[in-house]
Motif scaffolding. Sequence first.
Motif, PDB file in Angstrom:
ATOM      1  N   ARG A 293       7.244 -44.372 -22.428  1.00 30.98           N
ATOM      2  CA  ARG A 293       6.469 -44.500 -21.291  1.00 30.98           C
ATOM      3  C   ARG A 293       7.253 -44.654 -20.023  1.00 30.98           C
ATOM      4  O   ARG A 293       7.334 -44.218 -18.871  1.00 30.98           O
ATOM      5  CB  ARG A 293       5.251 -45.347 -21.214  1.00 30.98           C
ATOM      6  CG  ARG A 293       4.164 -44.673 -21.816  1.00 30.98           C
ATOM      7  CD  ARG A 293       2.871 -45.949 -21.794  1.00 30.98           C
ATOM      8  NE  ARG A 293       2.764 -46.435 -20.628  1.00 30.98           N
ATOM      9  CZ  ARG A 293       1.766 -47.627 -20.498  1.00 30.98           C
ATOM     10  NH1 ARG A 293       1.455 -48.233 -21.523  1.00 30.98           N
ATOM     11  NH2 ARG A 293       1.595 -48.331 -19.398  1.00 30.98           N
TER      12      ARG A 293
ATOM     13  N   LYS B 227       2.255 -56.516 -18.855  1.00 29.45           N
ATOM     14  CA  LYS B 227       1.009 -57.096 -18.540  1.00 29.45           C
ATOM     15  C   LYS B 227      -0.026 -56.546 -19.514  1.00 29.45           C
ATOM     16  O   LYS B 227      -1.086 -57.300 -19.702  1.00 29.45           O
ATOM     17  CB  LYS B 227       0.899 -56.679 -16.910  1.00 29.45           C
ATOM     18  CG  LYS B 227      -0.348 -57.848 -16.548  1.00 29.45           C
ATOM     19  CD  LYS B 227      -0.459 -57.707 -15.141  1.00 29.45           C
ATOM     20  CE  LYS B 227      -1.692 -58.520 -14.739  1.00 29.45           C
ATOM     21  NZ  LYS B 227      -2.156 -58.630 -13.535  1.00 29.45           N
ATOM     22  N   GLU B 228      -0.048 -55.476 -19.959  1.00 37.33           N
ATOM     23  CA  GLU B 228      -0.933 -54.930 -20.741  1.00 37.33           C
ATOM     24  C   GLU B 228      -1.158 -55.755 -22.028  1.00 37.33           C
ATOM     25  O   GLU B 228      -2.196 -56.191 -22.612  1.00 37.33           O
ATOM     26  CB  GLU B 228      -0.863 -53.583 -21.243  1.00 37.33           C
ATOM     27  CG  GLU B 228      -1.191 -52.550 -20.050  1.00 37.33           C
ATOM     28  CD  GLU B 228      -0.687 -51.093 -20.334  1.00 37.33           C
ATOM     29  OE1 GLU B 228      -0.182 -50.843 -21.434  1.00 37.33           O
ATOM     30  OE2 GLU B 228      -0.459 -50.410 -19.385  1.00 37.33           O
ATOM     31  N   GLU B 229       0.135 -56.152 -22.596  1.00 39.92           N
ATOM     32  CA  GLU B 229       0.389 -56.944 -23.691  1.00 39.92           C
ATOM     33  C   GLU B 229      -0.240 -58.296 -23.392  1.00 39.92           C
ATOM     34  O   GLU B 229      -0.725 -59.102 -24.045  1.00 39.92           O
ATOM     35  CB  GLU B 229       1.730 -57.082 -24.296  1.00 39.92           C
ATOM     36  CG  GLU B 229       1.832 -57.932 -25.352  1.00 39.92           C
ATOM     37  CD  GLU B 229       3.056 -57.833 -26.166  1.00 39.92           C
ATOM     38  OE1 GLU B 229       4.176 -57.439 -25.526  1.00 39.92           O
ATOM     39  OE2 GLU B 229       3.489 -58.411 -27.227  1.00 39.92           O
TER      40      GLU B 229
ATOM     41  N   ARG C 272       4.150 -52.993 -16.390  1.00 37.29           N
ATOM     42  CA  ARG C 272       2.796 -52.753 -16.755  1.00 37.29           C
ATOM     43  C   ARG C 272       2.733 -52.829 -18.125  1.00 37.29           C
ATOM     44  O   ARG C 272       1.267 -53.445 -18.613  1.00 37.29           O
ATOM     45  CB  ARG C 272       2.467 -51.350 -16.159  1.00 37.29           C
ATOM     46  CG  ARG C 272       2.166 -51.141 -14.764  1.00 37.29           C
ATOM     47  CD  ARG C 272       1.906 -49.549 -14.389  1.00 37.29           C
ATOM     48  NE  ARG C 272       1.792 -49.384 -13.094  1.00 37.29           N
ATOM     49  CZ  ARG C 272       1.660 -48.079 -12.665  1.00 37.29           C
ATOM     50  NH1 ARG C 272       2.216 -47.100 -13.149  1.00 37.29           N
ATOM     51  NH2 ARG C 272       1.301 -48.115 -11.197  1.00 37.29           N
ATOM     52  N   ILE C 273       3.504 -52.325 -18.906  1.00 35.69           N
ATOM     53  CA  ILE C 273       3.185 -52.668 -20.447  1.00 35.69           C
ATOM     54  C   ILE C 273       3.362 -54.125 -20.786  1.00 35.69           C
ATOM     55  O   ILE C 273       2.470 -54.324 -21.706  1.00 35.69           O
ATOM     56  CB  ILE C 273       4.568 -51.863 -21.239  1.00 35.69           C
ATOM     57  CG1 ILE C 273       4.367 -50.254 -20.797  1.00 35.69           C
ATOM     58  CG2 ILE C 273       4.603 -52.223 -22.620  1.00 35.69           C
ATOM     59  CD1 ILE C 273       5.472 -49.603 -21.433  1.00 35.69           C
TER      60      ILE C 273
ATOM     61  N   GLU D 145       6.821 -49.463 -14.806  1.00 33.77           N
ATOM     62  CA  GLU D 145       5.906 -49.035 -16.010  1.00 33.77           C
ATOM     63  C   GLU D 145       6.184 -50.171 -17.046  1.00 33.77           C
ATOM     64  O   GLU D 145       5.585 -50.594 -17.717  1.00 33.77           O
ATOM     65  CB  GLU D 145       6.667 -47.586 -16.336  1.00 33.77           C
ATOM     66  CG  GLU D 145       5.681 -46.943 -17.383  1.00 33.77           C
ATOM     67  CD  GLU D 145       4.225 -46.828 -17.031  1.00 33.77           C
ATOM     68  OE1 GLU D 145       4.328 -46.629 -15.836  1.00 33.77           O
ATOM     69  OE2 GLU D 145       3.510 -46.549 -17.737  1.00 33.77           O
TER      70      GLU D 145
END
Lengths: 378, 378
Positions: A21, A256-258, A253-254, A250
Amino acid sequence: MVFDIQDNIFMLAGPVKIHPRVLKAMNTPSIGHRSPEFSEVNRELRELTQYLFQTKGDVAILTGSGTAGMDAALSNLLKKGDKALTINNGKFGERMGQLAKLYGDATELVYPWGTPPDLGEIEEMLSKGETKVLAFTHNETSTGFTNPLPEISKLCQKHDVILVTDGITSVGGIDVPVDKLKIDVCITGSQKCIAAPAGLALLSVSERAMEAMYDNTSYYLNIKKHVKKLRDDDQTPYTPAVHLHLALLEALRILKEEGLENRIKRTGRVAEACRAAVEALGLELLPEKDYASNTVTAIKYPDGVSDKDVRGRLKEEYGIIVAGSQAPHKGEFFRIGHMGLVQMRELLATIGAIEASLAKAGYKFEKGAGVAAVEDFM
Amino acid sequence: MVFDIQDNIFMLAGPVKIHPRVLKAMNTPSIGHRSPEFSEVNRELRELTQYLFQTKGDVAILTGSGTAGMDAALSNLLKKGDKALTINNGKFGERMGQLAKLYGDATELVYPWGTPPDLGEIEEMLSKGETKVLAFTHNETSTGFTNPLPEISKLCQKHDVILVTDGITSVGGIDVPVDKLKIDVCITGSQKCIAAPAGLALLSVSERAMEAMYDNTSYYLNIKKHVKKLRDDDQTPYTPAVHLHLALLEALRILKEEGLENRIKRTGRVAEACRAAVEALGLELLPEKDYASNTVTAIKYPDGVSDKDVRGRLKEEYGIIVAGSQAPHKGEFFRIGHMGLVQMRELLATIGAIEASLAKAGYKFEKGAGVAAVEDFM
């Protein structure tokens, strides 16, 4: 198998494996760096960088390597006549000392690679009341060693000394709560625990540091200009690496998603599993175990086993990249990076390949014991 | 049409349009920056950078913007007490002056934006025999103006002064033969005539400059360290922006496939066509015509026509990005970048859209005259 640069298991201590990504985010036509669209990128980047550093304070993103961030911190805070204290127990702590000596008047406390600093000695130096800045490397990538940040922070608070922390291979992989630990300038790099491409340095900057920085000691690396331009205009003072900003966005963001906490926990588990495997194979860590890093593990070669036997074979025959050791310890140990996206699956493959390589080099151990030790953590 | 950031005609004066091959080159998993595979990338980059600068001498590639390259040149060459002369007839010449004043003792010759320097005044200053470094911006992106490089070079040779040239928006688009013109340090940026993403500064460095540079005035931007590490080891002293190196390599390969001479000729033809269109529309160039740049054309807004009327409409309605003007001349003119990959086809679209916008703003002119003027060059 011949090594394939496009398809391998990548276990360096940075750069690290990049998520598809993130690569995709770079596959974008040019964007004007003064456009509202790019300001929106920077606005979100600023928030995510604050999240990463666990700070409500100022942050900056510089186009340059982690060393550019270290240079910026010390060149902005120090002039000749300003006293600094640095800790040298690895290659990057040594670099901090070189920078502090270049820009200010620095005393360097030197300890053998992989051993902790003497906190009493630090306290003694600080208690003289002359030190403006203490600068040190939190996680020594060179030796797989983590310096005692909370203890050093306490000493700086007690003696009212500005604390500069190189968190290049710790922030995002080891807990570095910048506001809580009152770190005045914390530096990290895009290509480490964040798992973005190399080329950006991220900094957190306390109010106290902003006040203590000079206006006329640097130009491109002037931190105050970078902080204000990002805070007030969602921009950078000079043309940034636009595509790296897109990639960093990006990657954050990844992260923060985790969730930062989850990532730190996961990184710690993988590190524990790695150390357990090392022990199960009868190998020895380079640093004292209590100070072993959660983002990179440095392992001594046993007698009769060369760097080529393990690191060479891992790359050329098994398509797995681990790091060697840097001068003056070249060839004495190897390092497994396990920050960012690295999971148990990559560690399993790496430990298995190390076992196979050690066996071929004639080293005696119980085959499968290393991988079994990892499995216990799964 | 609403503006689409992924699909537009991109006519900024940098960053510029990037070839899909270059974007593809970045779509690569991590590579170790100390690996033999990456050294091979750097080896080819070094050769192509020499080709770009038309030099057999040393070159360096820094992770940082063009301003980082300017900063490096002046911070390495100047200390307090060293006299420098700079030419300020635009925003970037002004920046050169700020840098020279920060690091050395600089005199700045100031001329109105878009007007040439007084060569007699420069000669007078140099003939005092005190000047160590003359630093100036060859092509002023801010005003679409090109300074007389060969004449300035002659004066520096006559008076034995080190010549630093900001060639950020000229190298690769305007002829800058570094060895022939005896430029001691020439700086360019990845995101201009080379048409790679932003984030790298490229420098050529003469033997004389190498000897004149200090060892202890900068760290991250220490040019000698960068030059030697690239020349001797095909590496950089600190972690470079690996993915930007890959992109730069592909962009320089594309440049070499076209041929430097051809690219410069093509850039010049497009610029001529652009200026002919400006004249046919009864518009006025910002700089004196003899000094008009071949890489960027700056055009004054006629009375009654605002930046929003033209630049705003071009972006929002026609999906074409051109540049505005920078402080202190914000809103007074706009700029068309036509370096790198820009061809007549993009210029046709741009001029046509400018015509449509001018007509809507009530400006009187012969519709189609601008585009027809471009066609004459095709």
